[in-house]
Structure formats: C-alpha cells, structure tokens
Design an enzyme around this catalytic site. Structure first.
Site, short mmCIF file in Angstrom:
data_model
loop_
_atom_site.label_atom_id
_atom_site.label_comp_id
_atom_site.label_asym_id
_atom_site.label_seq_id
_atom_site.Cartn_x
_atom_site.Cartn_y
_atom_site.Cartn_z
N ASP A 21 7.93 0.64 17.45
CA ASP A 21 8.56 1.42 18.71
C ASP A 21 10.05 0.83 18.87
O ASP A 21 10.21 -0.17 19.40
CB ASP A 21 7.45 0.93 19.94
CG ASP A 21 8.10 1.70 21.19
OD1 ASP A 21 9.06 2.43 21.14
OD2 ASP A 21 7.56 0.98 22.11
N ASN A 23 12.33 2.52 21.02
CA ASN A 23 12.69 2.85 22.22
C ASN A 23 11.86 2.62 23.54
O ASN A 23 12.01 3.15 24.79
CB ASN A 23 12.92 4.41 22.31
CG ASN A 23 11.80 5.23 22.23
OD1 ASN A 23 10.75 4.75 22.05
ND2 ASN A 23 11.86 6.51 22.38
N ASP A 29 7.94 5.26 16.58
CA ASP A 29 8.93 6.36 16.38
C ASP A 29 9.66 6.12 15.04
O ASP A 29 9.78 5.04 14.29
CB ASP A 29 9.78 6.66 17.66
CG ASP A 29 10.41 5.13 17.84
OD1 ASP A 29 11.14 4.62 17.08
OD2 ASP A 29 10.27 4.70 18.94
N ASP A 204 -3.99 18.38 4.66
CA ASP A 204 -4.95 17.79 5.52
C ASP A 204 -6.15 18.71 5.47
O ASP A 204 -6.01 20.27 5.65
CB ASP A 204 -4.56 17.90 7.04
CG ASP A 204 -5.42 17.33 7.94
OD1 ASP A 204 -5.78 16.29 7.87
OD2 ASP A 204 -5.95 18.28 8.75
N GLU A 269 -6.49 16.21 0.71
CA GLU A 269 -7.55 15.20 1.64
C GLU A 269 -8.90 15.89 1.26
O GLU A 269 -8.94 17.08 1.65
CB GLU A 269 -6.97 15.12 3.08
CG GLU A 269 -7.97 14.23 3.73
CD GLU A 269 -8.31 14.74 5.14
OE1 GLU A 269 -8.28 15.99 5.63
OE2 GLU A 269 -9.06 13.61 5.65
C1 NOJ Z 1 -8.31 14.92 9.05
C2 NOJ Z 1 -7.38 13.92 9.49
O1 NOJ Z 1 -7.14 12.79 8.84
C3 NOJ Z 1 -7.87 13.51 10.74
O2 NOJ Z 1 -7.28 12.46 11.64
C4 NOJ Z 1 -7.94 14.77 11.66
O3 NOJ Z 1 -8.29 14.40 13.03
C5 NOJ Z 1 -8.57 15.90 10.88
N1 NOJ Z 1 -8.21 15.88 9.48
C6 NOJ Z 1 -8.24 17.11 11.67
O4 NOJ Z 1 -6.90 17.38 11.18
#
Ligand code: NOJ
Length: 551
Positions: A21, A23, A29, A204, A269
């Site tokens: 952090d 700030n 950040d 994701d 992922e």
């Molecule tokens: C997987 C992500 O790693 C997680 O943190 C998130 O809550 C879910 N996908 C939804 O995007």
C-alpha cells in the site's frame, strides 16, 4: 533481449489488494508494486522472478474484489491509473520481468454499462449480451442451475420481468458467449491490453463460457451427502451449466488474438473435474492452441501430501503431455485456496517447493508462499470475502490466504502505515522479507536458490521427466535429463528419516534446508531427515552453464 516464456523461471501471483500500500488507505496498489519491483529482480537480495501476474485491477464495484469488472479497459482508482500501469510495465520490462493480467471473460459486474443497458428493457440492443430467461409455465425458476457462491444461478429482474443467469454472485451476471458481438468485444479488450504491453493473460473461470443452449437441468448427484457442512452446490452434476460444446472454439478465438502478438501467452484457470477424465480435460485445454496457451495444473492443491499420491498425479500428467508442445504449469496455491504451509505443514511446504521448481514447465507461486506465510485468523467482524458472508460456516472463505504481505516487523508488517483491509497474520514477526533475506535457512533463501537454479540451467525447465524407485511409499524420486546432463530429485515425504541410494552420487545442488544439506555417506547412500529433500547433479553428467546468462 526479451526472455522467451519457455525460459521464464516462475510466475509470481500478486493479489493487488494485499501486496503493498503506497498511499496509506489500507489497500495495496500499483505504485506499491512499483516500489517493490526490486524485491523480484535487480538487486543482490532480490528473490529472482521473471514474471508477475495480477489478480484483477480493473474498475469494479468490488463485490468479488475485482472479479466483477465494470470497465475492462480501465484501472480501479484504489489501485491507481492506467498511467501507473504503463509505468509499471515499463519498469518491469527494464528489469526483464514479464507482466500478466487476469482477464474475466465469463461474467462482468452488474454495474458494467453493458448490463445496465441489457436490463433496461427486453428490446435493448445489449439484451443478448447476457442470458435472460422466463420463468417456467408454473412460475418456477428457468432451470435448476446453481451458483457456486450459493443458491440458484438465476436472479429475478423486476424491471424487465425476466431472470438473468449468474454462475457466481448476482452482481456478476454471465456474459452470453453465444452472441458474436460479445466475443468481438472480448477480443477487442485483449487487443487493448496486448497493445499496452502485457505479456500474458490468466483467463478466469473459462469452463462456464459455454453452456447448454437448451438450458437443460443439471442431473442430481447420487453421491451427494446432506449435512450441516455440505455445500449445496454438490447436489448436482454440472454437465449442462458448463463445459458446453463451444468452449474450446471460444477459447480458440481468444488465443487467436494472443497469437497475433509475438511472445504472449494465455493460461486457463481450470480445476480437475469429475465429469471428465483428467486426460480428456487437460488435453482438451492443451488442444486449444498449445503454441500460446495452456491450462494450470491445480491437482497438487487437492492431492494429499505423500509420495505415492504426488508421484501418481505428476507421472500421469507428464505421461499425457507431448513435451515438444505442451507446457506444464504446476501451481500449489492461489488466492482461492488455503495457504500451502497451512495445508501441508511447515516442513512439508519446503518439500513441495523443491518438487515444484524441479518439475518441467512454468511454475506459478502465490505471493507470500516464498516466506512460508500461513493462513490468517479472521474474526467475524473482519470478514471481507462475499463467499464466507454468503455461505458462513463452510470454511470456504478466502480471506485467510489474502492477508497483507509481510515485509518487515513494523506494526502492519511494512504493508501499510494504516490498518489494512485484512489483518496481518501473527507470524509476521518471524516470517517477513527482511528477516528471511538474512537467514540462510529461510523459505526465502530456499526459493531464491531454487529460482536461481531454474534460471541458470535449462534442464530444470526443459529436461525430460522420469520417475525412479517406483514403489517407494516414503520417498518420491524423479530424474531430469537434458542432453548429457542428468539430475535426481529426492523428496522424503515421510515423517521418518530415510536412507536412499542413487545410481550415481554427485554434487548436492539444493536442499530443503539450504543451510544444512545432508551428505552422501562413503557407501554412496544418502540419509534424508523427515521431510527433507535434495536435488543432486550426477557426477558423470554435470550441468553446464548456458552461454547467455540473463539478468
Ligand atoms: C475464480 C477466481 O479465482 C475467484 O477468485 C473468483 O471469485 C471467481 N473465479 C469468479 O470470477
């Protein structure tokens, strides 16, 4: 000279809210990360990391801490500005550090202008950017699909009189990838970030991008056991609500964009899933476009810590890959999972690090694991994670693994000068970057040495993998070969000392305790203490430094 991804020693995941952090608002950040770039590279005490990736830093109402994006082309003011990010990329690149971004294709925030328009009326041009459905004739929900974060995946919208689909929070409506306009928008966004200079994307929750267009009910799971700790999500076998028939086509469209930019990658992922064999699942993802994309391997997160289980999953996985084409991405922790040390134990975590960095491919580590950070204890009044708030008592909350990075022994561990968004863990007084840098037997020193070996010797990244001592219940041994070079990796995963004999003795390159490596006895055997591990270079096949030593 830019580093090829194949030569990157490891990727370091930064959870931006918790790294540094700058700030004094209690949240990490981008300027904070810039201040700390020499932690990764460029000074004698650096960890030595070739790539970093950021969990989402986009504009967001933060219902799921950034995984609910309201503008895919801007940075949340909490983290800084686009100019800060440009500066970060520039400075990281000067240090030969690659920068990866998280990308959230399956859903946006309900505050994204697309959704605001989409829900404004049934005939809005953006209506089909999301999935809307009428109730069934009897007034019940459109189908039985469930949200991972609890309850039905459908949310009623009063204004337009229909339900919309959300696999995660109701504040995270699922985008409709069947709509070519949505796919085009997402490709344009990828172009935007690649033009800006990012080197890679972590994509994701990709399995949900394609669903059954007929929206059939998911079948009941006959193995589901009810009880106070049961997660209702397990009631169904999620065959229609995800892994739809178009998934790999949609991913391919995204990787076509990646391919337009030399030297960029995309990592998907995805967790192992009972609906498929691991082979079908992995090879499906690798099949998308192995030149530029690959899935994470998260199997180690759920695998019990013992020699047989690790040997089995790794050997099976290595066996299904085509070494020339497929890059393994072994990952043992992230912002959704209990910390490595808390999952497997303090000594065991060192053995996992030895294993992970001695395996082929592109390892990913989670911030703080290089310090042996533990899960934090979060009081009820300090809870932040929407998952814990919605599904209390299931122990699924993710705050414990998201606590502030432990830089030093000051009040807030050097992360901030004010009270951070989550409390600092109690181990910060001993497990912090300053203390561990000057301790020749710390986790930090272990990680630093292993990362150094990975960078210097191609055998670690590209050598062949072979198991050795197949039936041993206590010790997992594998070897790596690269041309004339040969190393053995010996991991004692039991709580007893173990004697081990290698076909050759040689020099010990690394030990789970860098300050007290074991020694070969005169008869050529090696005695490993409980949860100790070594990497041994064969005396007959010594490692050669590559001609070009990078930064
Ligand atoms: C997987 C992500 O790693 C997680 O943190 C998130 O809550 C879910 N996908 C939804 O995007």
């Amino acid at each position: 000279m830019t580093t090829r991804w194949a030569d990157v020693n490891a990727i370091y995941q930064i959870y931006p809210r918790s790294f540094m952090d700058s700030n004094a608002d209690g949240v990490g950040d981008l300027r904070g990360v810039i201040e700390k770039l020499d932690y990764f590279k460029g000074s004698p005490g650096s960890l030595g990391i070739d790539a970093i990736w950021f969990s989402p830093i986009y504009s967001s109402p933060m219902a799921d801490f950034g995984y609910d994006v309201s503008d895919y082309r801007d940075i949340h003011p909490l983290f800084g500005t686009l100019d800060d990010f440009r500066d970060l990329i520039k400075k990281a690149h000067q240090l030969h550090i690659k920068v990866m971004l998280d990308f959230v294709p399956n859903h946006s925030s309900d505050e994204h202008p697309w959704f605001v328009e989409s829900k404004s009326s049934r005939d809005n041009p953006k209506r089909d950017y999301y999935t809307w459905a009428d109730p069934k004739a009897d007034g019940s929900l459109p189908n039985n699909w469930l949200s991972i974060f609890g309850g039905s995946a459908w949310q009623w919208d009063e204004t337009s009189g229909q339900y919309y689909l959300h696999t995660f929070l109701k504040e995270q409506p699922d985008l409709n990838w069947e709509n070519p306009a949505v796919r085009k928008e997402m490709q344009d966004i990828l172009h935007f970030w690649f033009e800006l200079g990012v080197d890679g994307i972590r994509a994701d929750a990709v399995r949900w991008m394609s669903k059954d267009v007929h929206m059939r009910d998911d079948p009941r799971n006959p193995g589901f056991v009810t009880g106070p700790h049961a997660d209702e999500f397990g009631k169904l076998i999620h065959v229609h609500s995800r892994f739809g028939p178009k998934l790999f086509d949609y991913l391919r469209e995204m990787t076509d964009v990646v391919e337009e930019y030399p030297g960029r990658i995309m990592i998907f992922e995805d967790y192992p899933d009972d609906v498929f064999t691991t082979r079908d699942q992995y090879l499906g993802f690798y099949g998308v476009n192995p030149k530029v994309s690959m899935p994470f391997n998260f199997e180690g997160i759920g695998t019990p810590f013992n020699a047989e289980s690790y040997r089995r999953f790794i050997t099976e996985f290595q066996g299904m890959l085509n070494q020339e084409e497929h890059m393994p991405v072994y990952t043992f922790g992230n912002h959704d999972q209990s910390r490595l040390v808390s999952r497997v134990g303090e000594e065991q975590a060192r053995v996992v690090a030895m294993m992970q960095f001695a395996l082929p491919g592109l390892p990913v580590i989670y911030y703080g694991d290089e310090l042996g950070m533990k899960d934090g204890k979060i009081k009820k009044s300090e809870l932040q994670d929407p998952v814990e708030l919605r599904k209390p008592g299931l122990g699924q909350g993710r705050d414990p693994e998201r606590t502030p990075m432990q830089w030093d022994t000051s009040q807030y561990a050097g992360f901030s000068t004010v009270k951070p968004w989550l409390p600092v863990t109690s181990t910060a007084s001993t497990h912090n970057a300053i203390a561990e840098r000057s301790d020749d037997d710390s986790y930090f020193t272990l990680y630093q040495q292993l990362l150094g070996l990975r960078r210097r010797y191609r055998i670690f990244r590209e050598g062949d993998y072979e198991t050795f001592g197949e039936a041993d219940k206590n010790v997992y041994v594998f070897s790596r070969r690269f041309g004339e070079e040969h190393i053995f990796v010996v991991l004692n995963m039991s709580k007893k000392s173990q004697n081990f004999e290698l076909p050759h003795n040689g020099r010990i390159l690394a030990s789970a305790h860098p300050a007290r490596p074991p020694r070969f006895k005169a008869d050529g055997t090696l005695k490993l203490k409980p949860f100790d591990a070594v990497i041994v270079e064969c005396s007959k096949h010594q490692l050669k430094e590559p001609r070009i030593v990078r930064l």
